[in-house]
Motif scaffolding. Structure first.
Motif: not given
Length: 459
Positions: A187-210
């Motif tokens: 799936s490549g890195y795009g899947l992870w970046e999209e998931t991280a963006a969802r965590m940013v939307d959820a106001q959880a930057p710590g989860l986005a970093t992980r």
């Protein structure tokens, strides 16, 4: 001034003692500033230079224009002011002036009075510091205007968003494991970046970093599936802890809040101590530059981590010279990590003549193990190793103590010039090393030779 360290009295240099060259250069924001500042560390371009007992250093530096640059430094910060157009802190002129002050007492001599142009800036700093102290101790109107009910509602709404994000992340991790880790490579890195963006939307930057770190594991070379599974388990543990936070002991719940990205206030009584400045280094994720400064309190025997941030490509302004000691107050942040906030400094930094107390390799493993009980997501812990020798170990290096026990040098440190500086400083003999130890190995940050004649930053 005498300080006690483990029953041994160490005489500290007087307040007006000047810094060493390496301590000045440790403040440089980058290698280019380090080289440029070194060129200005001679008397040639400087005039009207001086210093006083309050910690002020000033001078005029001849530049390309008709007027010299006015440079003034408050070493109690340290803080800098220069009329040059540079946006770096400290600029090359401030570094050059500090180097000159450190090495040439004739050119930068003690003075009874400060030039008006330097005194104007210094007085402004003192007034702002006094105003800030008054605001912190007084009952200001700004503090009264905060609506606790509105703040509570905002916190509740954010917690609900984070809960939704953590629940979604749990489902995505379950889908990944159900389909097999090989799908992550396809799936490549795009899947992870999209998931991280969802965590940013959820106001959880710590989860986005992980989540972004999970994406980096996939391309990390041989053995990545094992490492990915390990990191996924840690993310799952953090998700589960957040969803069950109300049943956790408060110290652990505070750590979980911090790990998901909620702001944690600096609270509790300030600890005044003689804080040794052990290390300072920057890291960047492409969007933000993070500066880490490690301190150790002689009396409290506690480590403290100061964090500051700057925009991408620009180092933070806060800096402390490695190898010096500051008499200051530090307030700890909520959570189990040793992060603190620097408060009032009472005297200019002075040189230290002994490192913090340390131990053999086994003590580092014990210290990291104890820290993990309070924070399972902790990557590393500050430790000091005594009487260790750098020894080659195949393609890597390890630090071996007098008992024959060894800690591997972390892969991230193998390509750094600081490793070779450490090897050269040791010369096959034992020395004292401060650094960060965790499950990836030991990252050396600062070293002292056997005779403790100098403090050598390694990064």
């Amino acid at each position: 001034m005498l300080l006690t360290n483990g029953g041994t009295e160490s005489r500290i240099m007087t307040q007006r003692a000047r810094w060493a060259t390496e301590q000045v250069l440790s403040l440089a924001p980058d290698e280019a500033s380090r080289r440029a500042g070194s060129k200005l560390g001679a008397a040639g371009p400087w005039s009207s230079a001086g210093c006083d007992e309050s910690g002020a250093v000033w001078g005029l530096c001849k530049g390309s224009g008709s007027k010299p640059y006015r440079t003034v430094i408050d070493i109690t910060g340290p803080a800098y002011k220069c009329s040059c157009p540079s946006r770096k802190f400290p600029c090359k002129h401030a570094l050059g002036l500090l180097l000159l002050w450190a090495s040439d007492e004739r050119t930068v001599g003690d003075c009874d009075s400060v030039p008006d142009w330097a005194e104007e800036w210094l007085s402004g700093r003192r007034d702002r510091a006094a105003g800030k102290e008054g605001a912190n101790t007084g009952s200001g109107t700004a503090a009264k205007s905060v609506d606790p009910e509105a703040a509570g509602r905002r916190a509740e709404r954010r917690a609900e968003r984070i809960t939704a994000g953590a629940t979604e992340l749990e489902q995505r991790l379950a889908d990944l494991l159900r389909g097999g880790l090989a799908a992550a490579e396809q799936s490549g890195y795009g899947l992870w970046e999209e998931t991280a963006a969802r965590m940013v939307d959820a106001q959880a930057p710590g989860l986005a970093t992980r989540v972004r770190e999970l994406g980096a594991v996939v391309g990390s070379g041989t053995g990545w599936p094992v490492r990915l599974l390990e990191e996924c388990s840690m993310v799952h543990l953090l998700d589960s802890a957040w969803l069950a936070r109300e049943r956790l002991p408060e110290p652990l719940a505070a750590t979980v809040r911090t790990r998901v990205g909620l702001p944690s206030p600096a609270r509790g009584p300030a600890v005044r101590d003689q804080w040794l400045v052990l290390a300072q280094y920057d890291s960047s994720d492409g969007k933000l530059t993070t500066r880490r400064i490690w301190l150790y309190g002689r009396r409290s025997r506690q480590a403290a981590l100061l964090l500051s941030f700057g925009a991408a490509g620009r180092p933070p302004q806060s800096a402390l010279p490695v190898g010096l000691m500051i008499d200051a107050e530090i307030t700890a942040y909520e959570g189990s990590r040793p992060r603190g906030e620097l408060g009032e400094q009472f005297t200019p930094p002075v040189a230290i003549d002994t490192p913090p107390p340390g131990g053999p390799c086994a003590s580092a493993v014990d210290a990291y193990g104890r820290a993990l009980r309070d924070d399972p997501w902790l990557d590393s812990w500050p430790v000091t190793l005594t009487d260790v020798t750098p020894v080659p170990d195949g393609d890597g290096w390890q630090l071996v103590d007098a008992d024959g026990d060894a800690l591997p040098v972390a892969a991230v440190a193998l390509g750094r010039p600081g490793l070779w500086k450490l090897v050269a400083l040791a010369g096959g003999r034992p020395l004292t090393v401060f650094g960060e130890f965790g499950h990836r190995g030991f990252v050396p940050l600062t070293a002292w030779p056997g005779d403790m004649s100098e403090t050598v930053p390694l990064i």
